[in-house]
Design a protein around this motif. Sequence first.
Motif, PDB file in Angstrom:
ATOM      1  N   TRP A  19       0.855  -1.187   0.000  1.00 10.68           N
ATOM      2  CA  TRP A  19       0.000   0.000   0.000  1.00 10.68           C
ATOM      3  C   TRP A  19       0.889   1.235   0.000  1.00 10.68           C
ATOM      4  O   TRP A  19       1.686   1.422   0.925  1.00 10.68           O
ATOM      5  CB  TRP A  19      -0.877   0.044   1.247  1.00 10.68           C
ATOM      6  CG  TRP A  19      -2.071  -0.850   1.246  1.00 10.68           C
ATOM      7  CD1 TRP A  19      -2.104  -2.179   0.964  1.00 10.68           C
ATOM      8  CD2 TRP A  19      -3.408  -0.480   1.554  1.00 10.68           C
ATOM      9  NE1 TRP A  19      -3.380  -2.660   1.082  1.00 10.68           N
ATOM     10  CE2 TRP A  19      -4.206  -1.632   1.444  1.00 10.68           C
ATOM     11  CE3 TRP A  19      -4.019   0.721   1.914  1.00 10.68           C
ATOM     12  CZ2 TRP A  19      -5.577  -1.622   1.679  1.00 10.68           C
ATOM     13  CZ3 TRP A  19      -5.373   0.725   2.160  1.00 10.68           C
ATOM     14  CH2 TRP A  19      -6.150  -0.430   2.040  1.00 10.68           C
ATOM     15  N   ALA A  20       0.774   2.073  -1.022  1.00  7.22           N
ATOM     16  CA  ALA A  20       1.421   3.383  -1.017  1.00  7.22           C
ATOM     17  C   ALA A  20       0.500   4.325  -0.256  1.00  7.22           C
ATOM     18  O   ALA A  20      -0.680   4.455  -0.594  1.00  7.22           O
ATOM     19  CB  ALA A  20       1.635   3.879  -2.441  1.00  7.22           C
ATOM     20  N   VAL A  21       1.011   4.953   0.786  1.00  4.39           N
ATOM     21  CA  VAL A  21       0.206   5.854   1.608  1.00  4.39           C
ATOM     22  C   VAL A  21       0.633   7.283   1.278  1.00  4.39           C
ATOM     23  O   VAL A  21       1.680   7.752   1.734  1.00  4.39           O
ATOM     24  CB  VAL A  21       0.350   5.530   3.106  1.00  4.39           C
ATOM     25  CG1 VAL A  21      -0.561   6.436   3.933  1.00  4.39           C
ATOM     26  CG2 VAL A  21       0.024   4.055   3.373  1.00  4.39           C
ATOM     27  N   VAL A  22      -0.164   7.947   0.459  1.00  2.42           N
ATOM     28  CA  VAL A  22       0.159   9.282  -0.021  1.00  2.42           C
ATOM     29  C   VAL A  22      -0.234  10.304   1.038  1.00  2.42           C
ATOM     30  O   VAL A  22      -1.393  10.366   1.452  1.00  2.42           O
ATOM     31  CB  VAL A  22      -0.554   9.579  -1.351  1.00  2.42           C
ATOM     32  CG1 VAL A  22      -0.227  10.993  -1.835  1.00  2.42           C
ATOM     33  CG2 VAL A  22      -0.168   8.540  -2.399  1.00  2.42           C
ATOM     34  N   GLY A  23       0.773  11.051   1.499  1.00  2.00           N
ATOM     35  CA  GLY A  23       0.571  12.012   2.576  1.00  2.00           C
ATOM     36  C   GLY A  23       1.159  11.522   3.887  1.00  2.00           C
ATOM     37  O   GLY A  23       1.084  12.218   4.897  1.00  2.00           O
ATOM     38  N   LEU A  24       1.771  10.334   3.869  1.00  2.00           N
ATOM     39  CA  LEU A  24       2.350   9.762   5.097  1.00  2.00           C
ATOM     40  C   LEU A  24       3.709  10.386   5.386  1.00  2.00           C
ATOM     41  O   LEU A  24       4.614  10.347   4.555  1.00  2.00           O
ATOM     42  CB  LEU A  24       2.509   8.248   4.944  1.00  2.00           C
ATOM     43  CG  LEU A  24       3.209   7.511   6.099  1.00  2.00           C
ATOM     44  CD1 LEU A  24       2.475   7.711   7.418  1.00  2.00           C
ATOM     45  CD2 LEU A  24       3.344   6.031   5.762  1.00  2.00           C
ATOM     46  N   SER A  25       3.824  10.951   6.576  1.00  2.00           N
ATOM     47  CA  SER A  25       5.092  11.490   7.056  1.00  2.00           C
ATOM     48  C   SER A  25       5.391  10.862   8.418  1.00  2.00           C
ATOM     49  O   SER A  25       4.618  10.046   8.914  1.00  2.00           O
ATOM     50  CB  SER A  25       5.006  13.020   7.195  1.00  2.00           C
ATOM     51  OG  SER A  25       4.169  13.370   8.295  1.00  2.00           O
ATOM     52  N   PRO A  48       5.671   5.060   2.194  1.00  2.00           N
ATOM     53  CA  PRO A  48       5.352   6.462   2.402  1.00  2.00           C
ATOM     54  C   PRO A  48       5.567   7.268   1.113  1.00  2.00           C
ATOM     55  O   PRO A  48       6.618   7.143   0.465  1.00  2.00           O
ATOM     56  CB  PRO A  48       6.352   6.915   3.467  1.00  2.00           C
ATOM     57  CG  PRO A  48       6.944   5.659   4.030  1.00  2.00           C
ATOM     58  CD  PRO A  48       6.834   4.628   2.965  1.00  2.00           C
ATOM     59  N   VAL A  49       4.571   8.067   0.729  1.00  2.00           N
ATOM     60  CA  VAL A  49       4.694   8.964  -0.412  1.00  2.00           C
ATOM     61  C   VAL A  49       4.369  10.361   0.099  1.00  2.00           C
ATOM     62  O   VAL A  49       3.230  10.634   0.509  1.00  2.00           O
ATOM     63  CB  VAL A  49       3.755   8.556  -1.564  1.00  2.00           C
ATOM     64  CG1 VAL A  49       3.872   9.546  -2.717  1.00  2.00           C
ATOM     65  CG2 VAL A  49       4.063   7.140  -2.035  1.00  2.00           C
ATOM     66  N   HIS A  50       5.386  11.207   0.103  1.00  4.59           N
ATOM     67  CA  HIS A  50       5.268  12.534   0.704  1.00  4.59           C
ATOM     68  C   HIS A  50       6.410  13.381   0.144  1.00  4.59           C
ATOM     69  O   HIS A  50       7.493  12.853  -0.104  1.00  4.59           O
ATOM     70  CB  HIS A  50       5.392  12.404   2.235  1.00  4.59           C
ATOM     71  CG  HIS A  50       5.101  13.647   2.982  1.00  4.59           C
ATOM     72  ND1 HIS A  50       6.009  14.661   3.128  1.00  4.59           N
ATOM     73  CD2 HIS A  50       3.988  14.041   3.647  1.00  4.59           C
ATOM     74  CE1 HIS A  50       5.476  15.629   3.848  1.00  4.59           C
ATOM     75  NE2 HIS A  50       4.244  15.272   4.167  1.00  4.59           N
ATOM     76  N   ALA A  66       5.260   8.072  -8.909  1.00  6.74           N
ATOM     77  CA  ALA A  66       6.105   7.772 -10.066  1.00  6.74           C
ATOM     78  C   ALA A  66       7.523   7.360  -9.658  1.00  6.74           C
ATOM     79  O   ALA A  66       8.196   6.647 -10.401  1.00  6.74           O
ATOM     80  CB  ALA A  66       6.156   8.978 -10.999  1.00  6.74           C
ATOM     81  N   GLU A  67       7.971   7.781  -8.473  1.00 11.88           N
ATOM     82  CA  GLU A  67       9.319   7.438  -8.004  1.00 11.88           C
ATOM     83  C   GLU A  67       9.396   6.053  -7.363  1.00 11.88           C
ATOM     84  O   GLU A  67      10.489   5.531  -7.172  1.00 11.88           O
ATOM     85  CB  GLU A  67       9.810   8.474  -6.997  1.00 11.88           C
ATOM     86  CG  GLU A  67      10.128   9.815  -7.602  1.00 11.88           C
ATOM     87  CD  GLU A  67      10.720  10.778  -6.586  1.00 11.88           C
ATOM     88  OE1 GLU A  67      11.081  10.362  -5.460  1.00 11.88           O
ATOM     89  OE2 GLU A  67      10.808  11.971  -6.910  1.00 11.88           O
ATOM     90  N   VAL A  68       8.275   5.463  -7.011  1.00 15.04           N
ATOM     91  CA  VAL A  68       8.289   4.149  -6.353  1.00 15.04           C
ATOM     92  C   VAL A  68       8.753   3.116  -7.385  1.00 15.04           C
ATOM     93  O   VAL A  68       8.102   2.933  -8.409  1.00 15.04           O
ATOM     94  CB  VAL A  68       6.895   3.789  -5.792  1.00 15.04           C
ATOM     95  CG1 VAL A  68       6.917   2.414  -5.139  1.00 15.04           C
ATOM     96  CG2 VAL A  68       6.430   4.852  -4.790  1.00 15.04           C
ATOM     97  N   PRO A  69       9.881   2.418  -7.113  1.00 19.85           N
ATOM     98  CA  PRO A  69      10.495   1.553  -8.127  1.00 19.85           C
ATOM     99  C   PRO A  69       9.968   0.113  -8.171  1.00 19.85           C
ATOM    100  O   PRO A  69      10.606  -0.750  -8.772  1.00 19.85           O
ATOM    101  CB  PRO A  69      11.969   1.571  -7.737  1.00 19.85           C
ATOM    102  CG  PRO A  69      11.946   1.703  -6.251  1.00 19.85           C
ATOM    103  CD  PRO A  69      10.750   2.596  -5.956  1.00 19.85           C
ATOM    104  N   PHE A  70       8.831  -0.132  -7.566  1.00 20.84           N
ATOM    105  CA  PHE A  70       8.254  -1.479  -7.546  1.00 20.84           C
ATOM    106  C   PHE A  70       6.739  -1.357  -7.597  1.00 20.84           C
ATOM    107  O   PHE A  70       6.190  -0.284  -7.353  1.00 20.84           O
ATOM    108  CB  PHE A  70       8.711  -2.270  -6.313  1.00 20.84           C
ATOM    109  CG  PHE A  70       8.617  -1.482  -5.030  1.00 20.84           C
ATOM    110  CD1 PHE A  70       7.412  -1.368  -4.349  1.00 20.84           C
ATOM    111  CD2 PHE A  70       9.739  -0.851  -4.507  1.00 20.84           C
ATOM    112  CE1 PHE A  70       7.322  -0.635  -3.184  1.00 20.84           C
ATOM    113  CE2 PHE A  70       9.657  -0.117  -3.332  1.00 20.84           C
ATOM    114  CZ  PHE A  70       8.450  -0.001  -2.673  1.00 20.84           C
TER     115      PHE A  70
END
Length: 144
Positions: A19-25, A48-50, A66-70
């Motif tokens: 799960w990519a969690v967009v806004g996770l810091s 984490p995508v932030h 787009a930067e997540v390599p998997f």
Amino acid sequence: MYGNDETVRSMLAPRGETWAVVGLSGNRQRAAYGVAELLQRQGKRIVPVHPKAETVLGEQGYRSLAEVPFPVGVVDVFVNSAWAGAVADEAVAAGARAVWFQLGVVDEDAYRRVREAGLEMVMDRCPAIELRRPDFADLRSDAR
């Protein structure tokens, strides 16, 4: 309601998905942190995508999907509704199988686009709340 119980069940099913969690810091006071921690306990790998791209809960962060390599299975969106549609479009472009907009995150046009692209989607709901429902008890890691 956006996303029926069958869709929620499918997305929360215990299959070790990423799960990519967009806004996770790293801010432990934010809802995204608590939900990501719960998802980890459920056997999900969180990403984490932030913009800060910080490591959170032991997982390397990225500035964008787009930067997540998997491959990412589910994109969980904790951003303002005004930005959520763009994140949903990135999820489709990244090849995710599903998008989850958290409580209060609503964009009906994005919901339509995601569904038309063939992805599952839930909007204006929270996995932590859904997992506490008695009819989803079999999905919780403490029930297995």
